[in-house]
Write an enzyme that holds these catalytic residues in place. Structure first.
Site, PDB file in Angstrom:
ATOM      1  N   SER A 105      13.604  -1.439   6.215  1.00  0.00           N
ATOM      2  CA  SER A 105      12.656  -2.363   5.619  1.00  0.00           C
ATOM      3  C   SER A 105      11.810  -1.727   4.520  1.00  0.00           C
ATOM      4  O   SER A 105      11.082  -2.427   3.832  1.00  0.00           O
ATOM      5  CB  SER A 105      11.745  -2.957   6.687  1.00  0.00           C
ATOM      6  OG  SER A 105      10.998  -1.938   7.303  1.00  0.00           O
TER       7      SER A 105
ATOM      8  N   HIS B 226       5.193   0.334   7.504  1.00  0.00           N
ATOM      9  CA  HIS B 226       5.101  -0.615   6.396  1.00  0.00           C
ATOM     10  C   HIS B 226       3.872  -0.331   5.542  1.00  0.00           C
ATOM     11  O   HIS B 226       3.015   0.466   5.900  1.00  0.00           O
ATOM     12  CB  HIS B 226       5.046  -2.053   6.917  1.00  0.00           C
ATOM     13  CG  HIS B 226       6.396  -2.614   7.275  1.00  0.00           C
ATOM     14  ND1 HIS B 226       6.558  -3.846   7.826  1.00  0.00           N
ATOM     15  CD2 HIS B 226       7.642  -2.106   7.147  1.00  0.00           C
ATOM     16  CE1 HIS B 226       7.842  -4.075   8.028  1.00  0.00           C
ATOM     17  NE2 HIS B 226       8.520  -3.023   7.631  1.00  0.00           N
TER      18      HIS B 226
ATOM     19  N   ASP C 212       4.094  -9.335   7.126  1.00  0.00           N
ATOM     20  CA  ASP C 212       4.483  -9.001   8.501  1.00  0.00           C
ATOM     21  C   ASP C 212       3.918  -9.930   9.569  1.00  0.00           C
ATOM     22  O   ASP C 212       4.053  -9.632  10.751  1.00  0.00           O
ATOM     23  CB  ASP C 212       4.037  -7.565   8.826  1.00  0.00           C
ATOM     24  CG  ASP C 212       4.904  -6.549   8.128  1.00  0.00           C
ATOM     25  OD1 ASP C 212       5.949  -6.955   7.589  1.00  0.00           O
ATOM     26  OD2 ASP C 212       4.541  -5.364   8.131  1.00  0.00           O
TER      27      ASP C 212
END
Lengths: 179, 178
Positions: free
Chosen positions: B55, B95, B121
């Site tokens: 990701s 992230h 998210d």
């Protein structure tokens, strides 16, 4: 004593230590480089609306609409230990309820070898400029900063702010959204 | 080969065997000391993590190693890469912070997004959770080293390989003589 396994083991161990040493030297060679450079940012259109934020708490929050001119030449930043730049434009401001707000409005991934000369005119933003409440209307001091995160081949993940920020203010009245 | 190792053990006397066991213990305990020492210095409960998903591509690929710090004095800022845990998920997520709001009393809440994902998210958080806070954060990525974590990924996917490697290392250390 000099079996195939022992020779293979010696070669693999030596190769690994040489690789580790070279990687460390690569990291050292770029550790003290100054990755700052200039950027020029300007806002063209700045309006603010009051809209229910269905992504968050469903209350009417302030939503800013701005378009920006953005110019920065980031190609000098690349060297053998820069795999990628993650360039992002963020707004920083203060509201009555929050002492600090930072919202990323636009970002771009520039990998080594790609065009790193940014020149955008009247660009729309990539992300919505939602405030956490109603702090955008009439806000007189919103600062836009261009920043980049350096992704190395091996080493530090540093964050650098561009030299040159831009401050603007939102109007005192909401623009009524057309339904 | 097995017969050889058995003979090797028989040839050792008691003192030598104890010495080998102790040196094996030294290796294990120094590795543990290193890890716990890193935890103290960085302030993070897991100072080194392996990237497990794509990701954050093309910055981080599966198997890359990240070095984390989690100093309480240094505040989190937008654009930084954080590793956080979400209730109900075992695996921490790596992230980037997309939005951040800090209240007057110093509490912060922030929203993250993976570079390679098209949406933020909120769908990954626990049901009803809108924001992350400092308590969810395991650490902030400060250093990067490619590929090394692939070893641990293979070990976790094929446990037999892990036991084989551990057994070989153990036997080697126990029987190795200067």
């Amino acid at each position: 004593m000099h079996s195939f396994l022992s020779r293979a083991n010696a070669v693999a161990a030596y190769a690994l230590s040489v690789l580790a040493c070279l990687t460390f030297l690569c990291f050292l060679s770029t550790l003290f480089i100054d990755y700052r450079t200039e950027a020029s940012i300007n806002t063209i259109r700045t309006i603010v609306k009051s809209i229910s934020n269905y992504n968050s708490d469903r209350k009417a929050n302030d939503l800013g609409h701005i378009t920006v001119d953005l110019r920065a030449d980031l190609s000098p930043l690349f060297n053998w230990n820069v795999k990628q730049l993650f360039v992002y434009l963020y707004a920083e401001y203060e509201t009555s309820s929050n002492s600090l707000n930072q919202v990323i409005l636009w970002d771009k991934i520039i990998r080594r070898g790609e065009n790193a000369n940014l020149n955008f005119k009247n660009m729309n933003l990539k992300y919505y400029f939602w405030d956490d409440g109603n702090g955008l209307k009439g806000n007189k001091n919103i600062t836009l900063t261009l920043s980049w995160n350096i992704i190395p081949n091996a080493g530090c993940l540093s964050h650098v702010n561009a030299v040159g920020q831009h401050s603007f203010s939102f109007p005192d009245e909401y623009t009524i959204a057309k339904q | 080969m097995i017969q050889g190792t058995i003979e090797e053990i028989k040839r050792m006397n008691k003192r030598q065997f104890i010495y080998q066991v102790l040196s094996f213990g030294m290796i294990v305990s120094s590795a543990l000391m290193l890890w716990k020492g890193l935890m103290v210095i960085t302030g993070s409960e897991s100072p080194i993590v392996v990237v497990l998903s794509g990701s954050m591509e093309p910055a981080f690929h599966r198997g890359d190693l990240l070095f984390l710090t989690n100093n309480k004095e240094e505040p989190i800022r937008a654009g930084e890469i954080v590793v956080f845990k979400v209730q109900g998920r075992d695996i921490p997520i790596v992230h980037r912070v997309l939005k951040l709001h800090e209240k007057k009393n110093g509490t912060t809440k922030f929203l993250t997004k993976g570079d390679n994902n098209s949406v933020d998210d909120r769908g990954l958080y626990a049901p009803g959770q809108q924001w992350l806070t400092k308590d969810d954060v395991v650490g902030r990525a400060q250093g990067f080293l490619p590929y090394i974590g692939l070893v641990t990924i293979y070990m976790n996917e094929y446990p037999k390989v892990k036991y084989a490697i551990l057994a070989c290392l153990g036997i080697y250390v126990l029987l190795h003589r200067e």
